[in-house]
Design a protein around this motif. Structure first.
Motif, short mmCIF file in Angstrom:
data_model
loop_
_atom_site.label_atom_id
_atom_site.label_comp_id
_atom_site.label_asym_id
_atom_site.label_seq_id
_atom_site.Cartn_x
_atom_site.Cartn_y
_atom_site.Cartn_z
N THR A 78 0.85 -1.19 0.00
CA THR A 78 0.00 0.00 0.00
C THR A 78 0.89 1.24 0.00
N PRO A 79 0.93 2.00 -1.11
CA PRO A 79 1.74 3.23 -1.13
C PRO A 79 1.26 4.22 -0.08
N GLN A 80 2.21 4.87 0.59
CA GLN A 80 1.86 5.76 1.70
C GLN A 80 2.01 7.23 1.35
N THR A 81 2.77 7.57 0.34
CA THR A 81 3.00 8.97 -0.01
C THR A 81 2.62 9.21 -1.46
N GLY A 82 2.56 10.48 -1.84
CA GLY A 82 2.23 10.82 -3.21
C GLY A 82 3.25 10.28 -4.19
N LEU A 83 4.54 10.35 -3.82
CA LEU A 83 5.59 9.86 -4.71
C LEU A 83 5.49 8.35 -4.92
N THR A 84 5.28 7.60 -3.83
CA THR A 84 5.19 6.14 -3.96
C THR A 84 3.92 5.73 -4.71
N ARG A 85 2.84 6.51 -4.54
CA ARG A 85 1.62 6.22 -5.31
C ARG A 85 1.86 6.46 -6.80
N PHE A 86 2.59 7.54 -7.12
CA PHE A 86 2.92 7.83 -8.52
C PHE A 86 3.79 6.72 -9.11
N LEU A 87 4.82 6.32 -8.35
CA LEU A 87 5.70 5.25 -8.83
C LEU A 87 4.95 3.94 -8.99
#
Length: 430
Positions: free
Chosen positions: A10-19
């Motif tokens: 589960t991505p936790q930040t905007g950057l990890t969600r984008f990646l």
């Protein structure tokens, strides 16, 4: 993922969600070596050697690339370029010793990894493809190591190349043209050195690709374990991180202590002193011997001393290659229903008192002079080696009576008590 209870990333930040949306590399790492990859809870330290092998490969690639920046693949100056690396390049001695000893330690790790696979039958379904890719990796390693041994262009480098490539000349019809094609001529020289340097530089990256396939194949059925019992529930597993990253980190620390002791204190212990003599085609060494990790197969090669239908040299070449190729057929040669050697009493006896002493004799005789009693010992050990894999193993797997297996991995770890296995609040079955 093979296990439905594996934790989802589960991505936790905007950057990890984008990646995760555009290039899901964090998800890949999480599922491969993180908490998203459940692993049997009973793995012993013998399962550390897969990670150690990956570390050794990366170490060899990094040190090899640095050495390649200063090495000259020319028969006239190759030996001097190695001396230049040792004496004039900043930290060149460290890179050279780390690379040379790294090869030996790589093979130590791989041999333990392979024999762990033999004992725990890691080649059995559903892990046949993992095993087959692993054997391919071992063959690529041997080719890479042989070509690397030639590059210092010392006496053992030259004569080792001449002897090993000369084996291809024993093959009928195509042998001599194949030998000339490999060397680029009729004897090891500048053309051979260029060929071997190019392939030695390229093959580690091919091995890295095969390792990725090996890990990919592993993640389909999941890791094996010392009991050979398949995972049945979530209680049988723990997340790879942090449990096995910590365990692998401890194993890596012990490995590095031993490895650094060799690199800094006895860096030439595993090499041959004649390789510090420049290659001389007019001076044959008294005893031509390959690196120690080739010794068992070299002993098998030299075990054939008389002609029988085919020339002895050809029998030796066929036996040497067959000694590894027979590993490809282990998933079908060993048809026993139980994987782990811990529950196979007859198999265990033949493994510890047959195969292991046999390999020890082959290792010893491969580094010994080609004279009696070493030739006779090589012949006996070679005969047993092939009997073990082609006759004894299939026979044992069909007649032995295995010991009872635990119901689950959890039972093997915590015992057969229901509360220990199922939890403290487990209710008795009605």
């Amino acid at each position: 993922m093979s296990f439905p209870w594996a934790r989802e990333y589960t991505p936790q930040t905007g950057l990890t969600r984008f990646l995760d949306e555009k290039l899901p590399l964090p998800r890949l790492v999480y599922n491969a070596v993180g908490a998203g990859y459940p692993v049997p809870r009973n793995l012993s330290y013998f399962w550390n050697f897969g990670v150690l092998a990956g570390f050794c490969l990366m170490l060899q690639i990094v040190t090899g690339v640095i050495l390649a920046m200063h090495y000259a693949p020319n028969a006239l100056v190759a030996f001097e370029s190695v001396e230049h690396i040792m004496r004039d390049v900043n930290w060149g001695w460290l890179m050279r010793y780390a690379h040379a000893n790294g090869a030996s330690f790589f093979f130590v790790v791989i041999y333990i990894h392979i024999f762990r696979g033999f004992f725990y039958a890691s080649y059995k379904p559903p892990r046949e493809m993992i095993w087959l890719i692993g054997v391919v990796i071992f063959l690529l390693m041997m080719a890479t190591a042989f070509m690397g041994y030639v590059l210092p262009w010392g006496q053992m480098s030259f004569w080792g190349a001449k002897v090993i490539t000369g084996l291809f000349g024993a093959i009928p019809l195509v042998g001599e043209p194949l030998q000339v094609w490999l060397l680029g001529g009729y004897a090891p020289d500048n053309a051979a050195l260029n060929r071997f340097f190019s392939l030695h530089f390229l093959l580690p990256f091919v091995i890295a690709g095969a390792v990725i396939m090996h890990i990919w194949a592993l993640h389909i059925p999941g890791s094996s374990n010392p009991t050979g019992v398949e995972v049945k529930s979530e209680s049988d597993t723990v997340p790879f991180h942090p449990y096995y990253t910590a365990k692998d980190g401890f194993g890596l620390g012990i490995f590095l202590l031993i490895y650094m002791a060799f690199v800094f204190f006895i860096p030439n212990q595993l090499g041959h002193p004649d390789n510090y003599i420049p290659a001389n085609p007019l001076s044959t060494p008294a005893h031509i011997v390959p690196e120690w990790y080739f010794w068992p197969f070299y002993a098998i090669l030299r075990a054939f001393t008389f002609d029988f239908i085919l020339p002895a040299k050809l029998w030796g070449v066929l036996a040497m290659f067959s000694a590894i190729l027979c590993w490809f057929f282990l998933p079908w040669l060993d048809r026993g229903p139980v994987r782990s050697g811990h529950y196979r009493p007859l198999f265990r006896k033949f493994f510890w008192f047959g195969l292991i002493p046999c390999m020890a004799v082959l290792f010893y005789c491969g580094g010994a002079p080609a004279q009696e009693p070493f030739v006779m010992l090589s012949q006996i050990a070679t005969a047993y080696y092939f009997l073990h894999f082609l006759v004894i193993l299939p026979l044992v797997s069909s007649i032995e009576r295995p010991e009872p297996l635990p119901f689950s991995i959890t039972e093997a770890v915590l015992g057969s008590d229901k509360k220990a296995v199922l939890g403290e609040n487990a209710e008795p079955a009605v």
